[in-house]
Design an enzyme around this catalytic site. Structure first.
Site, PDB file in Angstrom:
ATOM      1  N   ILE A   6       0.844  -1.189   0.000  1.00 19.32           N
ATOM      2  CA  ILE A   6       0.000   0.000   0.000  1.00 19.32           C
ATOM      3  C   ILE A   6       0.878   1.237   0.000  1.00 19.32           C
ATOM      4  O   ILE A   6       1.788   1.364   0.833  1.00 19.32           O
ATOM      5  CB  ILE A   6      -0.912   0.023   1.245  1.00 19.32           C
ATOM      6  N   TYR A 140      -6.929  18.973  -9.291  1.00 20.16           N
ATOM      7  CA  TYR A 140      -6.965  17.719  -8.529  1.00 20.16           C
ATOM      8  C   TYR A 140      -7.891  16.714  -9.207  1.00 20.16           C
ATOM      9  O   TYR A 140      -7.535  15.546  -9.403  1.00 20.16           O
ATOM     10  CB  TYR A 140      -7.437  18.006  -7.103  1.00 20.16           C
TER      11      TYR A 140
END
Length: 245
Positions: A6, A140
Protein backbone atom coordinates in the site's frame (compact mmCIF):
# COMPACT_ATOMS: atom_id res chain seq x y z
CA UNK A 1 -0.84 -15.91 3.15
CA UNK A 2 -1.32 -13.02 0.75
CA UNK A 3 0.87 -9.91 0.61
CA UNK A 4 -0.41 -6.41 -0.05
CA UNK A 5 1.67 -3.32 -0.77
CA UNK A 6 0.00 0.00 0.00
CA UNK A 7 1.39 3.41 -0.92
CA UNK A 8 0.80 6.54 1.12
CA UNK A 9 0.51 4.97 4.57
CA UNK A 10 1.70 7.93 6.64
CA UNK A 11 -1.89 8.98 7.39
CA UNK A 12 -5.53 8.73 6.38
CA UNK A 13 -6.80 6.03 4.07
CA UNK A 14 -3.48 4.29 3.52
CA UNK A 15 -2.72 4.02 7.22
CA UNK A 16 -6.17 2.64 8.06
CA UNK A 17 -6.03 0.20 5.15
CA UNK A 18 -2.64 -1.12 6.30
CA UNK A 19 -4.01 -1.64 9.80
CA UNK A 20 -7.13 -3.44 8.56
CA UNK A 21 -5.30 -5.89 6.31
CA UNK A 22 -2.77 -6.60 9.03
CA UNK A 23 -5.57 -7.31 11.51
CA UNK A 24 -7.09 -9.69 8.97
CA UNK A 25 -3.92 -11.76 8.82
CA UNK A 26 -2.35 -10.51 5.60
CA UNK A 27 1.31 -9.69 5.13
CA UNK A 28 1.42 -5.93 4.71
CA UNK A 29 4.08 -3.76 3.10
CA UNK A 30 3.16 -0.24 4.18
CA UNK A 31 5.05 2.46 2.32
CA UNK A 32 5.53 6.17 2.95
CA UNK A 33 8.04 8.80 1.91
CA UNK A 34 9.54 9.04 5.39
CA UNK A 35 8.87 6.02 7.62
CA UNK A 36 7.77 7.08 11.09
CA UNK A 37 7.52 4.39 13.81
CA UNK A 38 5.26 6.70 15.80
CA UNK A 39 2.69 6.60 12.99
CA UNK A 40 3.12 2.91 12.17
CA UNK A 41 5.64 0.60 13.76
CA UNK A 42 6.97 -2.60 12.15
CA UNK A 43 5.47 -5.80 13.50
CA UNK A 44 5.09 -9.44 12.59
CA UNK A 45 3.69 -9.53 9.03
CA UNK A 46 4.01 -5.73 8.78
CA UNK A 47 6.94 -4.06 7.05
CA UNK A 48 7.44 -0.32 6.71
CA UNK A 49 9.26 0.67 3.52
CA UNK A 50 10.38 4.10 2.31
CA UNK A 51 8.85 5.01 -1.04
CA UNK A 52 8.52 8.13 -3.14
CA UNK A 53 6.25 7.25 -6.07
CA UNK A 54 7.63 10.14 -8.12
CA UNK A 55 11.12 8.60 -8.26
CA UNK A 56 11.93 5.52 -10.33
CA UNK A 57 14.90 4.59 -8.14
CA UNK A 58 12.73 4.71 -5.00
CA UNK A 59 10.09 2.53 -6.64
CA UNK A 60 12.71 -0.04 -7.64
CA UNK A 61 14.25 -0.15 -4.17
CA UNK A 62 10.87 -0.47 -2.46
CA UNK A 63 9.73 -3.33 -4.67
CA UNK A 64 13.03 -5.14 -4.19
CA UNK A 65 12.54 -4.94 -0.43
CA UNK A 66 8.90 -5.98 -0.67
CA UNK A 67 9.49 -9.11 -2.73
CA UNK A 68 6.56 -10.82 -4.48
CA UNK A 69 3.19 -9.23 -3.76
CA UNK A 70 -0.39 -10.22 -4.54
CA UNK A 71 -2.10 -6.83 -4.34
CA UNK A 72 -0.90 -3.30 -5.06
CA UNK A 73 -2.91 -0.39 -3.66
CA UNK A 74 -2.02 2.93 -5.27
CA UNK A 75 -3.22 5.25 -2.54
CA UNK A 76 -0.45 7.87 -2.34
CA UNK A 77 -1.75 11.25 -3.41
CA UNK A 78 -1.74 14.96 -2.69
CA UNK A 79 -4.67 17.34 -2.53
CA UNK A 80 -5.29 20.77 -3.97
CA UNK A 81 -8.09 23.27 -3.37
CA UNK A 82 -8.12 26.62 -5.12
CA UNK A 83 -9.08 28.58 -8.19
CA UNK A 84 -7.54 27.11 -11.31
CA UNK A 85 -6.93 30.64 -12.58
CA UNK A 86 -4.53 31.23 -9.70
CA UNK A 87 -2.84 27.82 -9.75
CA UNK A 88 0.70 27.84 -11.20
CA UNK A 89 1.24 25.19 -13.84
CA UNK A 90 4.21 23.97 -11.82
CA UNK A 91 1.76 23.11 -9.04
CA UNK A 92 -0.55 21.35 -11.49
CA UNK A 93 2.40 19.27 -12.69
CA UNK A 94 3.29 18.38 -9.08
CA UNK A 95 -0.26 17.13 -8.51
CA UNK A 96 -0.13 14.97 -11.63
CA UNK A 97 3.37 13.75 -10.79
CA UNK A 98 2.13 12.07 -7.61
CA UNK A 99 -1.55 11.38 -8.21
CA UNK A 100 -1.38 10.26 -11.84
CA UNK A 101 2.16 9.45 -12.92
CA UNK A 102 3.07 7.96 -9.54
CA UNK A 103 0.12 5.58 -9.82
CA UNK A 104 1.07 4.66 -13.37
CA UNK A 105 4.75 4.17 -12.52
CA UNK A 106 4.00 1.89 -9.57
CA UNK A 107 1.59 -0.13 -11.68
CA UNK A 108 4.04 -0.47 -14.55
CA UNK A 109 6.72 -1.68 -12.15
CA UNK A 110 4.48 -4.36 -10.62
CA UNK A 111 2.63 -5.66 -13.68
CA UNK A 112 5.48 -7.88 -14.98
CA UNK A 113 5.40 -10.11 -11.89
CA UNK A 114 1.60 -10.28 -12.00
CA UNK A 115 1.53 -11.11 -15.72
CA UNK A 116 4.21 -13.79 -15.37
CA UNK A 117 2.27 -15.35 -12.49
CA UNK A 118 -1.07 -14.82 -14.27
CA UNK A 119 -2.57 -13.44 -11.08
CA UNK A 120 -2.55 -10.25 -9.08
CA UNK A 121 -4.66 -7.20 -8.37
CA UNK A 122 -4.05 -3.47 -8.77
CA UNK A 123 -6.34 -1.17 -6.77
CA UNK A 124 -6.22 2.52 -7.63
CA UNK A 125 -7.65 5.09 -5.22
CA UNK A 126 -9.23 8.10 -6.91
CA UNK A 127 -11.98 10.38 -5.59
CA UNK A 128 -15.72 10.98 -5.68
CA UNK A 129 -14.79 14.23 -7.44
CA UNK A 130 -14.72 12.05 -10.54
CA UNK A 131 -18.36 11.10 -9.98
CA UNK A 132 -19.78 14.63 -10.01
CA UNK A 133 -18.31 18.07 -10.83
CA UNK A 134 -17.03 20.07 -7.87
CA UNK A 135 -15.71 23.65 -7.97
CA UNK A 136 -12.23 24.78 -6.92
CA UNK A 137 -10.63 21.35 -7.34
CA UNK A 138 -10.20 21.38 -11.13
CA UNK A 139 -6.54 20.33 -11.25
CA UNK A 140 -6.96 17.72 -8.53
CA UNK A 141 -10.05 16.29 -10.25
CA UNK A 142 -8.20 16.17 -13.56
CA UNK A 143 -5.40 14.14 -11.99
CA UNK A 144 -7.85 11.63 -10.54
CA UNK A 145 -10.03 11.47 -13.65
CA UNK A 146 -6.93 10.55 -15.63
CA UNK A 147 -6.39 7.61 -13.27
CA UNK A 148 -9.99 6.50 -13.83
CA UNK A 149 -9.50 6.36 -17.61
CA UNK A 150 -6.14 4.66 -17.18
CA UNK A 151 -7.68 2.04 -14.90
CA UNK A 152 -10.65 1.32 -17.17
CA UNK A 153 -8.39 0.61 -20.13
CA UNK A 154 -5.79 -1.28 -18.12
CA UNK A 155 -8.43 -3.59 -16.66
CA UNK A 156 -9.28 -4.76 -20.18
CA UNK A 157 -5.62 -4.97 -21.18
CA UNK A 158 -4.56 -7.16 -18.27
CA UNK A 159 -7.63 -9.41 -18.09
CA UNK A 160 -5.98 -11.48 -20.80
CA UNK A 161 -3.32 -12.47 -18.25
CA UNK A 162 -5.57 -13.07 -15.26
CA UNK A 163 -4.61 -9.75 -13.65
CA UNK A 164 -7.44 -7.62 -12.23
CA UNK A 165 -7.61 -3.84 -11.81
CA UNK A 166 -10.11 -1.97 -9.62
CA UNK A 167 -11.01 1.55 -8.47
CA UNK A 168 -11.81 2.92 -5.01
CA UNK A 169 -13.66 6.26 -5.05
CA UNK A 170 -13.62 7.94 -1.61
CA UNK A 171 -15.87 10.86 -0.77
CA UNK A 172 -15.09 13.92 1.33
CA UNK A 173 -13.01 12.92 4.34
CA UNK A 174 -12.94 15.75 6.91
CA UNK A 175 -10.77 13.76 9.33
CA UNK A 176 -7.97 13.17 6.82
CA UNK A 177 -4.94 15.43 6.32
CA UNK A 178 -6.04 16.49 2.81
CA UNK A 179 -6.01 20.18 3.72
CA UNK A 180 -3.06 20.24 6.13
CA UNK A 181 -0.83 18.21 3.79
CA UNK A 182 -1.41 20.72 1.02
CA UNK A 183 -1.57 23.93 3.07
CA UNK A 184 1.69 25.35 1.75
CA UNK A 185 0.87 24.30 -1.82
CA UNK A 186 -2.52 26.03 -1.62
CA UNK A 187 -1.31 29.42 -0.42
CA UNK A 188 -2.48 32.20 -2.71
CA UNK A 189 -4.84 29.98 -4.68
CA UNK A 190 -8.02 31.74 -3.54
CA UNK A 191 -8.09 35.30 -4.90
CA UNK A 192 -10.60 37.68 -3.36
CA UNK A 193 -13.02 37.23 -6.26
CA UNK A 194 -13.34 33.53 -5.43
CA UNK A 195 -13.78 33.89 -1.66
CA UNK A 196 -17.62 33.98 -1.64
CA UNK A 197 -17.69 30.73 -3.63
CA UNK A 198 -15.10 29.12 -1.36
CA UNK A 199 -16.98 30.18 1.77
CA UNK A 200 -20.24 28.73 0.45
CA UNK A 201 -18.49 25.44 -0.29
CA UNK A 202 -16.94 25.28 3.18
CA UNK A 203 -20.34 26.01 4.73
CA UNK A 204 -22.00 23.26 2.71
CA UNK A 205 -19.32 20.73 3.60
CA UNK A 206 -19.56 21.67 7.27
CA UNK A 207 -23.30 21.03 7.31
CA UNK A 208 -23.20 17.67 5.56
CA UNK A 209 -23.62 14.58 7.70
CA UNK A 210 -22.74 12.28 4.80
CA UNK A 211 -18.96 12.08 4.80
CA UNK A 212 -16.22 9.52 4.29
CA UNK A 213 -14.18 7.99 7.09
CA UNK A 214 -10.82 6.29 6.87
CA UNK A 215 -12.50 3.06 7.96
CA UNK A 216 -15.01 3.25 5.09
CA UNK A 217 -12.21 3.48 2.56
CA UNK A 218 -10.22 0.66 4.16
CA UNK A 219 -13.33 -1.53 4.11
CA UNK A 220 -13.90 -0.73 0.42
CA UNK A 221 -10.32 -1.75 -0.36
CA UNK A 222 -10.90 -4.95 1.62
CA UNK A 223 -14.03 -5.72 -0.41
CA UNK A 224 -12.23 -5.05 -3.68
CA UNK A 225 -9.27 -7.21 -2.72
CA UNK A 226 -11.53 -10.14 -1.86
CA UNK A 227 -14.01 -9.78 -4.71
CA UNK A 228 -13.28 -12.19 -7.54
CA UNK A 229 -16.05 -10.66 -9.65
CA UNK A 230 -15.81 -8.09 -12.40
CA UNK A 231 -16.86 -5.02 -10.39
CA UNK A 232 -14.59 -2.14 -11.35
CA UNK A 233 -15.71 0.73 -9.08
CA UNK A 234 -16.16 0.78 -5.31
CA UNK A 235 -17.50 4.09 -3.97
CA UNK A 236 -16.27 4.52 -0.39
CA UNK A 237 -18.11 6.59 2.18
CA UNK A 238 -21.76 7.53 2.55
CA UNK A 239 -21.46 10.64 0.38
CA UNK A 240 -19.60 8.81 -2.38
CA UNK A 241 -22.21 6.04 -2.42
CA UNK A 242 -24.95 8.66 -2.77
CA UNK A 243 -23.11 10.31 -5.67
CA UNK A 244 -22.52 6.99 -7.41
CA UNK A 245 -26.23 6.23 -7.08
Amino acid sequence: MKTILITGCSSGYGLETARLFHQQGWQVVATMRTPDPVVLAPAERLRIVALDVTRADSIGQALALAGPIDVLVNNAGIGLFGAFEATPMATVRDIFETNTFGTMAMTQAVVPQFRARRSGLVINVTSSATLAPFPLVAAYTASKTAVEGFTESLALELAEFGVRVKLIEPGYGPTTRFASNGAQRMQGLLPEAYMPLAQSIFATLGQSSAVTTEAAVAEAVWRAANDAGETLRYPAGEDAVELAG
